[in-house]
Design a protein around this motif. Structure first.
Motif, PDB file in Angstrom:
ATOM      1  N   GLU A   1       0.831  -1.205   0.000  1.00 18.43           N
ATOM      2  CA  GLU A   1       0.000   0.000   0.000  1.00 18.43           C
ATOM      3  C   GLU A   1       0.867   1.258   0.000  1.00 18.43           C
ATOM      4  N   ASN A   2       1.943   1.199   0.799  1.00 17.65           N
ATOM      5  CA  ASN A   2       2.855   2.342   0.885  1.00 17.65           C
ATOM      6  C   ASN A   2       4.248   1.871   0.437  1.00 17.65           C
TER       7      ASN A   2
ATOM      8  N   ALA B   1       7.431   3.265   2.333  1.00 17.29           N
ATOM      9  CA  ALA B   1       7.638   2.703   3.671  1.00 17.29           C
ATOM     10  C   ALA B   1       8.122   1.255   3.560  1.00 17.29           C
ATOM     11  N   TRP B   2       7.566   0.517   2.590  1.00 17.64           N
ATOM     12  CA  TRP B   2       8.009  -0.880   2.388  1.00 17.64           C
ATOM     13  C   TRP B   2       9.485  -0.919   2.036  1.00 17.64           C
TER      14      TRP B   2
ATOM     15  N   ASP C   1       5.315   4.933   8.473  1.00 17.23           N
ATOM     16  CA  ASP C   1       4.585   5.616   7.414  1.00 17.23           C
ATOM     17  C   ASP C   1       4.397   7.101   7.747  1.00 17.23           C
TER      18      ASP C   1
ATOM     19  N   ALA D   1       5.112  10.365   6.994  1.00 21.79           N
ATOM     20  CA  ALA D   1       5.678  11.064   5.834  1.00 21.79           C
ATOM     21  C   ALA D   1       6.588  12.206   6.275  1.00 21.79           C
TER      22      ALA D   1
END
Lengths: 127, 421
Positions: free
Chosen positions: B56-57, B60-61, B105, B107
């Motif tokens: 999804e992100n 972040a992954w 996550d 930002a």
């Protein structure tokens, strides 16, 4: 981490800072827990340079390198990073007349089971 | 792998890899470890995403995958080296895990890392060429080869400069942090100067790569730290860059501002630059970049060279000289005064500046140009020769030679000295 602050002054400003002024700053550093060691030095005309070549000791009168600004003393300080070391160096009184060279101290790279040269300097000191 | 996903990963690499890198530097505590971990993370993405689908992100992954790969590597190296130092390093990185998980996550944390990276690469304890090289390498992600060729330096020499700079950051422990409010203005000035020098190098060498990177950097800074001087610098770069296509003839000869075909100027960049310059000047704390941007805006807004608002430009130079007293700015102000009040008025101001700028070709070049306009052709020739002795950049040299030839032809008594010396 330790930083060595080398104090350089030219002949004209050698005595610009009184010992009293310097001692005051040392007290400040000690109170802040930042002072590891520090000493003022006699002028470079009192220096002797030592070399060993082929097992023989040779001596020279004077410092290793003749420069306009001469090593006048040192402060060994404890700082978290270079920015803090720079702030501490900027407070050293002769910084206003000469230059302070800030050098990070490194750890001796030896095997962990080798005899430690000094008990208070663990290898990889990351205080 | 389906082509679409492959393209997505490639695009992600182009757009986000430096962002991921800057966070990995903080998490792993080293530029080199972060570079390897970044590579590992993208390899893992190419292997795992086709089967598992895209996370999804993705940023972040990539950060957490890179971090685990990096810690793995440090642990492997620890077994090989066996020094207490490496043990401490791996453990301290591993200890950070819970803190990062909470912020994975976040930002804002990642944006702060980009700023940390910029401030570290532009630290004033690094030499200026080192700051420029490291910023282009680490913040912009340019290859060492590309940086070397942009600065006309051999690649091994540039590689050594970058390696030494990184070694100093590690050994001297330059912190990975955005400076506090007390230090920020001076440190920001060092960052802006690096961006400005990168642009200038690109502008002088007509290298669009460097000019584009400088504008990208200025945009990044504007997004992260909207200080009036940051707005001013971005405006200045955009306004200069807008005239890029008009600066050269088809044969590669330099066209001075007043002779440029204004229809070749990029008007989207000009309107963005003018708006930014206005925004910068409307905030407290603007300084030299915002004022220079305002001057560039007045040039860009003039429908023709003759319509340039010289009185207002002189006023801005007066303000600039107060903010940043320097002979170079005094020289530019003198040229503006010449345009407002006539060449002799400008020359009277320039002559005392020449000894203050003994190595700056633009000083005799400005004097030469004003002498040419005033019809003092013999003086013009002498100043052009002085400028030619100092100029290093080829397109500028050819421009000065052309001018010298023009004034020499107009002054027949000097036909025996038209070689340009």
């Amino acid at each position: 981490m330790k930083y060595l602050c080398l104090v350089y002054l030219d002949a004209e400003h050698w005595n610009a800072c009184s010992d009293g002024v310097c001692a005051e700053y040392v007290h400040e550093l000690v109170a802040a827990g930042r002072m590891v060691a520090g000493e003022p030095l006699h002028p470079t005309h009192t220096a002797t340079t030592v070399r060993v070549r082929n097992g023989e000791v040779t001596l020279f009168d004077g410092p290793f390198a003749e420069t306009r600004e001469m090593l006048a003393g040192f402060y060994l300080v404890e700082a978290n990073d270079l920015n803090e070391a720079i702030r501490l160096a900027a407070g050293i009184p002769p910084a206003r007349y000469g230059s302070i060279e800030v050098r990070p101290v490194r750890a001796l790279q030896v095997e962990p089971n080798a005899t430690a040269p000094y008990s208070n300097h663990p290898t990889g000191d990351r205080s | 792998m389906p082509h679409l996903l492959q393209d997505t990963i490639a695009a992600l690499y182009r757009q986000e890899s430096r962002r991921v890198f800057s966070t990995l530097v903080r998490l792993l505590g080293s530029f080199d470890a972060a570079e390897e971990a970044l590579h590992d993370a993208f390899v893992a993405a190419a292997e795992q995403w086709p089967a598992q689908g895209m996370p999804e992100n993705p940023v972040a992954w990539l950060v957490s995958t890179g971090r685990f790969k990096g810690i793995d590597r440090i642990r492997r190296d620890r077994r090989l080296v066996g020094w207490a130092d490496a043990v401490d390093e791996a453990e301290s990185v591993a200890d950070d895990a819970p803190i990062w998980e909470e912020r994975a996550d976040d930002a804002r944390a990642i944006e702060d890392d980009r700023l940390r990276l910029v401030f570290t690469c532009c630290h004033p304890s690094l030499a200026e060429p080192a700051r420029i090289a490291l910023t282009l390498r680490e913040v912009c992600g340019l290859t060492t080869e590309a940086i070397a060729s942009a600065f006309l330096v051999a690649t091994p020499a540039m590689a050594q400069r970058i390696v030494r700079t990184k070694a100093k950051i590690t050994a001297a422990r330059i912190p990975y942090e955005v400076p506090g409010p007390a230090e920020l203005p001076a440190r920001l000035a060092s960052v802006l100067r690096v961006v400005y020098l990168i642009f200038n190098e690109g502008h002088a060498a007509l290298s669009p790569v460097l000019a584009d990177e400088a504008i990208r950097l200025a945009r990044l800074l504007r997004a992260l730290l909207p200080d009036p001087e940051v707005l001013g610098l971005l405006a200045l770069l955009l306004l200069h860059d807008a005239r890029r296509d008009a600066r050269l003839t088809r044969d590669g000869d330099l066209v001075p501002l007043e002779e440029q075909d204004r229809s070749l100027w990029r008007h989207d960049a000009i309107s963005e630059g003018c708006a930014l310059a206005e925004a910068a000047l409307s905030r407290p704390g603007f300084r030299a970049y915002a004022l220079q941007a305002a001057i560039a805006a007045l040039h860009c807004e003039a429908p023709s060279a003759a319509d340039t608002d010289w009185p207002q430009i002189v006023g801005l130079y007066d303000a600039l000289l107060r903010v940043e007293p320097s002979p170079v700015i005094a020289l530019n102000r003198a040229v503006a005064i010449a345009m407002r009040d006539g060449s002799e008025a400008g020359l009277a101001l320039i002559e005392p500046l020449l000894p203050l700028l003994p190595n700056y070709h633009a000083a005799p070049a400005a004097a030469a140009d004003l002498c040419r306009r005033a019809g003092r052709l013999v003086d013009a020739q002498a100043h052009y020769r002085a400028a030619l002795a100092l100029v290093r950049q080829d397109t500028e040299r050819r421009f000065l030679l052309r001018r010298l030839k023009e004034v020499s032809l107009a002054n027949p008594s000097s036909w025996d000295r038209t070689d340009g010396g």
